[in-house]
Enzyme design. Structure first.
Site, PDB file in Angstrom:
ATOM      1  N   GLU A  26       0.823  -1.217   0.000  1.00 52.72           N
ATOM      2  CA  GLU A  26       0.000   0.000   0.000  1.00 52.72           C
ATOM      3  C   GLU A  26       0.857   1.267   0.000  1.00 52.72           C
ATOM      4  O   GLU A  26       0.698   2.153   0.848  1.00 52.72           O
ATOM      5  CB  GLU A  26      -0.970  -0.020   1.192  1.00 52.72           C
ATOM      6  N   GLU A  29      -5.677  -8.286  -1.206  1.00 48.73           N
ATOM      7  CA  GLU A  29      -6.368  -8.108   0.081  1.00 48.73           C
ATOM      8  C   GLU A  29      -7.811  -7.754  -0.199  1.00 48.73           C
ATOM      9  O   GLU A  29      -8.091  -6.863  -1.015  1.00 48.73           O
ATOM     10  CB  GLU A  29      -5.758  -6.970   0.920  1.00 48.73           C
TER      11      GLU A  29
END
Ligand code: BG6
Length: 476
Positions: free
Chosen positions: A175, A375
């Site tokens: 991320e 995810e």
């Protein structure tokens, strides 16, 4: 059409959120080791080193360090084809700046990857997932310091060489884009070890940090391919899909701008190998000096583009120019509330259709790059019944919707190669440090008050996801 043959079904975790063993095998202190337990309305505290008397959930996490054989055997029973985890940098280079790697740490991951292969699972490995050595924060100021590029590349090359025949799929920074909001001190610390100083231009700090990470990521890709040309090395983007709250053209433009700067900027650099034009206007408007972007760096970034694009998808948010609009929480950033969507107990809006939309947008933007969702999941309070069963229909419903959306996107022509649900086994929440925010198909008996014996048990979703994996997504 359905899911392609060999589709990678599995689950994803991060070392600091499940391993525990924070001082075992010569491990150093990571940034996650100095973050306390928080809650839905209580931010995690970043302490000055490890302070006696404070609660640090990541120190023990779910003790995967001692349970990994049992846990992998359970995941295998669900028919997992792959397992995404990270290598804790502090197990390999405890302080981050050593020149010699820690053999005990390397050995731990040898055993882990061997166990995965024994059960027919492909390891998918993140190099940096919110757990950099704390020493790099105190001694160097985190990623604001260019020296971190060399330390990271040394770490990457060490593990690439060691596991070149055991790991094919890698990703560099988890991320990387979620630190774009200068008002959130939390992500600057977890991602990049940055603690802001009074009065500094935070925008400048963050974009310099991002630049160092882009260069480090590209160098890792370049070096990785020299070590094993078959490596697939990806980026990792937190994708919060953004819609304009209303048809007001001002909202549409606001959503467009925010999407560019939050979701697209980092992906464009890492997939296309150059800074997108829209970001230079942003740099100008925020007085960001970009003289640190050298011609040599530009060449590295161009050469070290990623082999696949991976992202997390939990939710969507709305964007509006209306300052009085109701807001809702999210994965590391807030947004305007969508009147058509329900949300989790933590305010994360549930939007399976947004996943089909996102997959198509990404394919359109990066037409030659395979995509992987690394995810996706539903954090919830689970109840253990008297007989030990856990009926988590809400989690099954969430996944059903999202897997259906993936199927639709594949019909649309999107080259999706895999899907790893977040936290297939309960673990410590990154945002709040809670155990109570559970994501797993497997329940772990461990609680925020420090009670629980770490025993594992199967939730209803365990049996459901087993069907999904074993039928290659035909049975949802
Ligand atoms: C992502 C992170 O942001 O979301 C994970 O990559 C994190 O590390 C996950 O755990 C879910 O967030 P949270 O705050 O519920 O743990």
């Amino acid at each position: 059409m359905g899911f392609p043959k060999g589709f990678l079904w599995g689950g994803a975790v991060a070392a600091h959120q499940l391993e525990g063993g924070w001082q075992e095998g010569g491990k150093g202190i990571s940034v996650a080791d100095v973050m306390t337990l928080g809650g839905p309305n209580k931010p995690r505290e970043i302490t000055d080193g490890v302070v006696p008397g404070k609660i640090y959930p990541n120190h023990e996490a779910i003790d995967f360090y001692h349970h990994y054989e049992e846990d992998i055997a359970l995941l295998a029973k669900m028919g997992f084809k792959c397992f995404r985890t990270s290598i804790a940098w502090t197990r390999i280079f405890p302080n981050g700046d050593e020149t010699e790697a820690n053999e005990a740490g390397l050995k731990f991951y040898d055993d882990l990857f061997d166990t995965l292969h024994r059960y027919g699972m492909e390891p998918i490995v993140t190099l940096s997932h919110f757990e950099m050595p704390y020493n790099l924060v105190t001694k160097y100021g985190g990623w604001r310091n260019r020296k971190l590029v060399d330390f990271f590349v040394r770490f990457a090359v060490t593990v690439f060489k060691r596991y070149k025949d055991k790991v094919k799929y890698w990703m560099t920074f988890n991320e990387i884009n979620n630190q774009r909001d200068v008002n959130t001190e939390f992500t600057a610390f977890t991602n990049s070890g940055v603690l802001y100083k009074d009065g500094e231009n935070r925008y400048e700090v963050l974009y310099q940090v991002a630049h160092h990470e882009f260069v480090a990521s590209a160098l890792a890709v370049i070096e990785g391919h020299k070590i094993n040309p078959d490596f697939m090395i990806g980026n990792m983007i937190a994708h919060t899909t953004l819609y304009p709250l209303t048809p007001n053209p001002k909202d549409i433009l606001a959503a467009f701008d925010e999407d560019n700067f939050k979701n697209n900027f980092c992906g464009d650099v890492q997939v296309r190998g150059e800074y997108p034009s829209f970001i230079f206007r942003y740099f100008k408007e925020h007085n960001i000096d970009t003289s640190y972007i050298t011609e040599e760096d530009k060449k590295i970034i161009k050469e070290g583009t990623v082999d696949f694009y991976t992202f997390s998808y939990y939710m969507s948010n709305c964007v509006t120019v209306d300052e009085n609009a109701e807001t809702t929480a999210g994965n590391m950033s807030k947004g305007a509330k969508n009147p058509y969507l329900k949300a989790s107990d933590w305010g994360w809006q549930i939007d399976p259709d947004g996943l089909r939309y996102t997959l198509n947008l990404l394919h359109d933007r990066y037409p030659h790059t395979p995509l992987m969702i690394v995810e996706n999941g539903f954090g919830a309070f689970d109840t253990v019944e008297e007989d030990g069963s856990i009926h988590d229909d809400y989690r099954i419903d969430y996944f059903k919707g999202h897997i259906h959306a993936m199927k639709e996107a594949i019909e649309d022509g999107v080259p999706l190669i895999g899907y790893t649900t977040w936290g297939p086994i309960d673990l410590v929440s990154a945002g709040t440090g809670q155990y109570a925010k559970r994501y797993g198909f497997i329940y772990v008996d461990r609680h925020d008050d420090g009670t629980g014996d770490f025993s594992r048990s199967k939730k209803d979703s365990f049996y459901w996801y087993k069907k999904v994996c074993e039928s290659n997504g035909e049975e949802i």
